[in-house]
Every structure is written in C-alpha cells, then in structure tokens.
Scaffold this active site. Structure first.
Site, PDB file in Angstrom:
ATOM      1  N   HIS A   1     -41.218 -26.091-127.880  1.00 20.73           N
ATOM      2  CA  HIS A   1     -39.692 -26.359-127.478  1.00 20.73           C
ATOM      3  C   HIS A   1     -39.183 -26.903-128.879  1.00 20.73           C
ATOM      4  O   HIS A   1     -38.760 -28.087-129.079  1.00 20.73           O
ATOM      5  CB  HIS A   1     -39.345 -27.234-126.372  1.00 20.73           C
ATOM      6  CG  HIS A   1     -39.933 -26.926-125.260  1.00 20.73           C
ATOM      7  ND1 HIS A   1     -38.832 -26.128-124.354  1.00 20.73           N
ATOM      8  CD2 HIS A   1     -40.907 -27.009-124.720  1.00 20.73           C
ATOM      9  CE1 HIS A   1     -39.679 -25.984-123.020  1.00 20.73           C
ATOM     10  NE2 HIS A   1     -40.899 -26.278-123.163  1.00 20.73           N
TER      11      HIS A   1
ATOM     12  N   GLU B   1     -36.294 -26.869-129.578  1.00 22.15           N
ATOM     13  CA  GLU B   1     -34.751 -27.338-129.296  1.00 22.15           C
ATOM     14  C   GLU B   1     -34.683 -28.596-128.592  1.00 22.15           C
ATOM     15  O   GLU B   1     -33.668 -29.307-128.586  1.00 22.15           O
ATOM     16  CB  GLU B   1     -34.098 -26.183-128.190  1.00 22.15           C
ATOM     17  CG  GLU B   1     -34.620 -26.596-126.489  1.00 22.15           C
ATOM     18  CD  GLU B   1     -36.052 -25.962-126.667  1.00 22.15           C
ATOM     19  OE1 GLU B   1     -36.775 -25.538-127.433  1.00 22.15           O
ATOM     20  OE2 GLU B   1     -36.629 -25.868-125.380  1.00 22.15           O
TER      21      GLU B   1
ATOM     22  N   CYS C   1     -41.409 -21.383-124.511  1.00 25.01           N
ATOM     23  CA  CYS C   1     -42.250 -21.744-123.137  1.00 25.01           C
ATOM     24  C   CYS C   1     -42.234 -20.837-122.026  1.00 25.01           C
ATOM     25  O   CYS C   1     -42.713 -19.849-122.062  1.00 25.01           O
ATOM     26  CB  CYS C   1     -41.962 -23.252-122.853  1.00 25.01           C
ATOM     27  SG  CYS C   1     -43.208 -24.179-122.158  1.00 25.01           S
TER      28      CYS C   1
HETATM   29  N1  GLN Z   1     -44.970 -24.035-116.950  1.00 23.40           N
HETATM   30  C1  GLN Z   1     -43.990 -23.420-117.205  1.00 23.40           C
HETATM   31  C2  GLN Z   1     -44.067 -21.935-116.268  1.00 23.40           C
HETATM   32  O1  GLN Z   1     -44.981 -21.398-115.971  1.00 23.40           O
HETATM   33  C3  GLN Z   1     -43.304 -23.424-118.229  1.00 23.40           C
HETATM   34  C4  GLN Z   1     -43.082 -24.682-118.814  1.00 23.40           C
HETATM   35  C5  GLN Z   1     -41.880 -24.889-119.883  1.00 23.40           C
HETATM   36  O2  GLN Z   1     -41.028 -23.990-119.885  1.00 23.40           O
HETATM   37  N2  GLN Z   1     -41.815 -26.082-120.401  1.00 23.40           N
HETATM   38  O3  GLN Z   1     -42.757 -21.392-116.191  1.00 23.40           O
END
Ligand code: GLN
Length: 197
Positions: free
Chosen positions: A176, A178, A82
């Site tokens: 994710h 994890e 992410c």
């Molecule tokens: N939207 C977040 C960002 O721009 C990422 C979100 C996440 O890691 N769950 O970093």
C-alpha cells in the site's frame, strides 16, 4: 488530455481517501468513482486496498463489473493495491464463493498469502521503474503473486515472492504505497496515464 490527467479511485469499499490524497500529490486530478457514468469520465483508475470479495460483490451490485472489465480490456490505465491487485488478476488461486475478478493482468494471486492481519509488516522493496531507492512496502493481509504469464512483467519481489507486476497499462502491488507519504508509485502511475493520453 492535458498534462494533468483525471484519475478515479474505485470507491465501493476500501482505503479510497488515502489514494485520492496520494494521487493529488502526484499531480493528478483525483476523484471517487462509483457509477459507470463516473468511470466513463476518467483517464485512469486506482482500485484500492480493502477486502476483495466485498469489493467484487459491490461491483456486481453497482453494475460496475462489466464496465470495469470493458475499460481495462480497452487499455485504460489501472493500478490495483492489495485487494485491488486481486481484482486485476486473471486468476485467483483461492477465491471465496461469488468472488469475481476484473482481470487484466496475466497472473495468479494467492489471497492473504503473507498471513493474518496481526502479521502485517513493513519492508523496503526495490521497485523497477521507481527511481531513488526502495519504496516502503506496507503489507496488510497481503496477497502475493504465485506466477505470471508471458505478457506480465515482475517489477518487485519480496522474500522470494512476487509483490508487484505490470502488464501494459495495468499495474498491481501487494502493498500500500498510499499509506506511506511516499508518492513515487502514484507518480509512476500518473505518468503511465499521461503517456496514454
Ligand atoms: N486480504 C484482503 C483481500 O483478500 C486484502 C487486504 C488488503 O487490501 N489490505 O481482499
């Protein structure tokens, strides 16, 4: 390296603890990494989910951005989830001001592409290289990958959008693993680290 690689989790911000647990279940020795000396001691690194702009600013503040770039460029295995995926992108489509990336994967990402926090969702995702059926993808204000360059390999797609990419020793997912208790993606990454050593 022994059969049990030492894998760090970048611990500047984000869901560090969940990755430490997932890596330990995937037969790695997992430890938090905040400083360049700690980075120098690990065989591979996870960059967690969180907020990519904050994480990049903290990386600058902690003197970690250049050491991270150097180790990733030198081939250290790295896995970003992410926000971590955003940090591994060579290019961000819509960066916030002051937002830096570590880079390492020839891809362009779009931040928050799947919508706002309350539009977070779970979906079954087929993942090339992960055996035993689809993984449960948890998407939280997740990015997607707009496009990849020739060196990057798309390993998962959801709803027509690229959500996981591998390039050499670097792996990135929009979602994710994890957070799910299914540690197959962490096992794949541990295997990537083992095969480099
Ligand atoms: N939207 C977040 C960002 O721009 C990422 C979100 C996440 O890691 N769950 O970093």
């Amino acid at each position: 390296m022994t059969d049990t690689p030492v894998i760090g989790v970048l611990a500047l911000q984000g869901d560090v603890r969940e990755h430490l647990i997932a890596l330990a279940s995937a037969d790695a020795v997992a430890r938090p990494v905040r400083r360049p000396e700690e980075l120098a001691e690990v065989d591979g690194l996870v960059i967690p989910g969180g907020e990519s702009t904050t994480m990049s600013k903290l990386a600058v503040l902690f003197g970690m951005l250049e050491p991270l770039r150097e180790r990733v460029a030198a081939g250290m295995p790295v896995y970003g989830t992410c926000a971590g995926m955003i940090l591994l992108a060579d290019k961000i489509l819509d960066p916030r001001s002051g937002q830096e990336t570590v880079g390492g994967i020839d891809m362009i990402v779009r931040r928050n592409a799947f919508g706002r926090q309350n539009e977070s969702f779970e979906a079954a995702v087929e993942f090339a290289g992960v055996l035993g059926g689809p993984v449960d993808g948890v998407f939280i204000r997740a990015p997607w990958v707009e496009s990849v360059g020739a060196r990057a390999e798309v390993v998962a797609v959801h709803g027509g959008h690229i959500v996981a990419v591998r390039q050499g020793n670097a792996l990135a997912t929009s979602f994710h693993p994890e957070l799910t208790g299914d540690h197959r993606v962490h096992a794949l990454f541990t295997e990537m680290v083992r095969s480099v050593g």
